[in-house]
Design a protein around this motif. Structure first.
Motif, short mmCIF file in Angstrom:
data_model
loop_
_atom_site.label_atom_id
_atom_site.label_comp_id
_atom_site.label_asym_id
_atom_site.label_seq_id
_atom_site.Cartn_x
_atom_site.Cartn_y
_atom_site.Cartn_z
N UNK B 394 42.59 35.88 37.05
CA UNK B 394 42.85 35.78 38.44
C UNK B 394 43.68 34.92 39.03
N UNK B 469 40.76 45.16 35.31
CA UNK B 469 40.27 45.45 36.67
C UNK B 469 40.09 44.31 37.63
N UNK B 470 40.13 43.17 37.11
CA UNK B 470 40.39 41.84 37.90
C UNK B 470 41.66 42.08 38.64
N UNK B 472 43.38 44.48 39.27
CA UNK B 472 43.31 45.64 40.34
C UNK B 472 42.70 44.83 41.57
N UNK B 473 41.77 44.18 41.46
CA UNK B 473 41.21 43.38 42.72
C UNK B 473 41.91 42.79 43.23
N UNK B 474 42.98 41.78 42.34
CA UNK B 474 43.89 41.12 42.98
C UNK B 474 45.07 41.76 43.57
N UNK B 476 44.91 44.62 45.24
CA UNK B 476 44.27 44.93 46.67
C UNK B 476 44.06 44.07 47.49
N UNK B 477 43.77 42.87 47.15
CA UNK B 477 43.37 41.66 47.80
C UNK B 477 44.67 40.80 48.09
#
Lengths: 101, 568
Positions: B394, B469-470, B472-474, B476-477
């Motif tokens: 991340x 998927x980390x 993906x989270x990054x 999105x945020x």
């Protein structure tokens, strides 16, 4: 080299879709191909890695930012090694003309 | 091998001594000659270290102590190999630099680190331990800013504390066991904890870690490469040697891995972000030491090896950005990929390595530590370390490069980094990929035979899902993960703010109390003096001159009185 990077940046949108498709394929593959990982009750569940990665990411950002705003963040000059009037504290060397490195 | 070592002991030249003596010539050389000499010296050092046969060298008696400056075995060699390798890389990276103090300090620092890993006794270890501190602080001070001066002072104080703990522990250890041999510390009592805490300070285990994230971002661009590689990893070595299987370290390591991740979210300075990820990564190694199984210790040693290379690569990338732009904050950087494309790509190789992407070096070492936790059925440790993996990608793999090289255009138009910096980064990047693709090379010189394969389907599935998927989270945020123009307080707040404030408070209050006491005593002294003056001062009753006549009169009266009494 920079032309290659420029190309990637220009095509960010389609590349994102390719990436997402690959990620979906990865999860589907994990669901259907048994890997023999079974030390913990959860690690044989297909797609658990994806879920855990996503949840970890969100959790890390949210918890850290909360800690930051609640306790840890300070203004940049909080630890300033200078007195309020801008003079360096006694003992600190004169600021150099330029940084060597 | 030991016998040849013993035979050769009379003529054995310690590689650290060789390097230290070699540095003494540096100040007398100039320009290209000096550059060539420094490169040659580091290459000779590399060659000497990589050709040492295991054995015991140079043992001697000193003041009744059995000193063993050359205990060379598989464990010490893993660390010595990578230390000498990073010395060459760091030297190439700093080839352009004209600062003799830094050149000498960096090489003595590397020599001392190799001295620590070859030390077979605690006294030799202690000497090199302190030499590391004394040499390395110059790599911070030579930035020559007030901030780096102050950070260097704090660095020095914390490491002095570590040295004092270690020395006290060694003295107690010697009185308890009668030996100074450095093997597993298997005694009880204060000596055990003093030595352990001394080691833990250098390994940056929370809450004793803040010196690292405080000092490394203030170091010189080139000095940070040596700093990121040497101090914490010698501490990992001594922990592996002295404290394998110490249960406390498992949990400390896991907490450490997450601690670094949390602060990396908050960091705005790019090298501070990377410094916090040193703490996070060393957490894996410390946890591995605590588990103490063969696979865990192999994992710690191999992770130290790969970590030094990819972390140096990341610091070199960040250093190149600072060198070329003069900026170090995410809020002031952005869009540099157009101007520094090679730096960007080389940095990303380091980032993929630290994140443990398959085919990069971190994957073959970090997963070994995580696997060690799984083999022992340590579910919480396994989950914590996996979460820290996500956090590593991340920040080091997404946040830092996105907001430095991509993201909004900061308006900065730097040149690409100089060739020597790119070459040094290229060598480190080569090893990151080489070890990732061909882990058998690294596994071949680990302390214990390796019965572990990173490239199994379950590892690949797990790691790729976790990382992607980390990502993906990054994205999105994305709006919430950028740097903020703030700093975050850590445990160094205690000695940078709380203790000075307490001292000031005590000073103010104590001063006032002292003043009160003084006033009070002054008043009573003054009263006493006034009283004296009233009776004995000029013109007072007792100091008056009395006429002789009145004295005769008084004598007559007294005589008359006494006669009267006598007759009555």
């Amino acid at each position: 080299m920079s032309r290659f990077l420029e190309y990637l940046v220009k095509n960010a949108r389609p590349l994102t879709w390719v990436m997402l498709a690959l990620m979906a394929l990865l999860v589907i593959a994990d669901v259907f191909i048994p890997t023999g990982y079974g030390r913990f009750p959860f690690d044989s569940i297909g797609g658990f890695g994806a879920l855990y990665g996503f949840v970890s990411c969100v959790l890390i950002i949210v918890v850290s930012k909360l800690l930051g705003y609640a306790f840890l963040y300070r203004s940049e000059d909080y630890y300033d090694d200078a007195l309020p009037d801008g003079r360096p504290r006694a003992g600190a060397p004169e600021p150099p003309e330029k940084r060597d490195d | 091998m030991t016998e040849t070592g013993a035979l050769a002991s009379g003529t054995w030249l310690h590689p650290s001594l060789l390097l230290i003596l070699g540095t003494l010539v540096i100040p007398f050389l100039r320009g290209r000659v000096q550059q060539g000499y420094r490169l040659l010296l580091s290459l000779v050092f590399l060659w000497v270290v990589w050709t040492i046969a295991p054995g015991t060298y140079g043992s001697l008696q000193f003041l009744g102590l059995d000193l063993v400056p050359g205990r060379v075995d598989t464990l010490s060699l893993v660390f010595a190999y990578v230390f000498s390798l990073i010395t060459v890389i760091g030297t190439i990276y700093s080839l352009h630099l004209k600062d003799n103090v830094q050149h000498v300090a960096a090489l003595i620092y590397a020599a001392a680190a190799v001295g620590v890993v070859f030390a077979g006794d605690l006294v030799t270890l202690y000497v090199f331990w302190e030499l590391m501190m004394l040499a390395s602080v110059w790599l911070i001070w030579r930035r020559r800013t007030p901030q780096s001066y102050a950070a260097g002072m704090r660095y020095l104080l914390v490491h002095t504390a570590s040295g004092v703990m270690l020395l006290g522990g060694i003295a107690l250890f010697y009185t308890q066991t009668g030996s100074i041999a450095f093997e597993q510390i298997d005694i009880t009592g204060p000596a055990f904890y003093l030595i352990l805490i001394g080691f833990m300070i250098n390994a940056a285990v929370p809450p004793l870690h803040a010196w690292l994230s405080d000092a490394y971002p203030e170091a010189t661009v080139t000095g940070a490469i040596f700093l990121s590689a040497l101090t914490t990893k010698t501490a990992v070595y001594v922990l592996i040697r002295g404290f394998p299987g110490t249960e406390l370290l498992v949990w400390m390591g896991a907490v450490m891995a997450l601690w670094g991740v949390v602060y990396a979210v908050l960091a705005n300075d790019i090298r501070r972000l990377l410094a916090y990820h040193i703490i996070s990564q060393v957490g894996y190694m410390v946890a591995g030491v605590g588990m103490g199984t063969a696979i865990a210790l192999n994992g710690s040693a191999s992770h130290a090896f790969t970590h030094i290379l990819y972390k140096a690569l990341l610091f070199m990338g960040a250093g190149a950005v600072i060198h070329m732009t003069g900026k170090s904050k995410l809020t002031e950087l952005g869009g540099l990929y157009r101007y520094m494309p090679y730096t960007f790509l080389l940095y990303m190789i380091g980032a993929f390595s630290i994140s443990a992407f398959p085919l990069f070096s971190g994957f073959v070492s970090k997963t070994m530590v995580v696997e060690a936790a799984a083999v022992d059925y340590r579910m919480w440790i396994w989950l914590m370390l996996s979460m820290a993996s996500a956090g590593t990608f991340l920040h080091t793999g997404l946040k830092l490069p996105y907001f430095t090289f991509l993201g909004r255009d900061s308006g900065l138009r730097p040149q690409e980094a100089p060739w020597n910096m790119l070459l040094a980064m290229g060598i480190a990047a080569f090893f990151c990929v080489f070890i990732g693709v061909y882990p058998a090379w690294l596994y071949g010189f680990l302390p214990a035979p390796v019965d572990y394969n990173a490239y199994t389907l379950d590892h690949l599935f797990w790691e790729l899902q976790l990382l992607l998927f980390t990502g993906l989270g990054f994205f999105l945020l994305l709006k919430h993960v950028g740097g903020e123009p703030k700093i975050s307080i850590d445990t160094d707040w205690l000695y940078r703010r709380a203790l000075p404030a307490t001292a000031r408070w005590v000073g103010d209050r104590g001063g006032a109390a002292w003043q009160g006491l003084l006033t009070l005593s002054r008043r009573s002294i003054a009263a006493f003096v006034t009283g004296l003056a009233r009776h004995h001062g000029p013109g007072s009753v007792l100091a008056r001159t009395w006429p002789t006549g009145s004295m005769v009169l008084w004598v007559a009266i007294i005589l008359a009185g006494s006669l009267l009494i006598y007759y009555v």
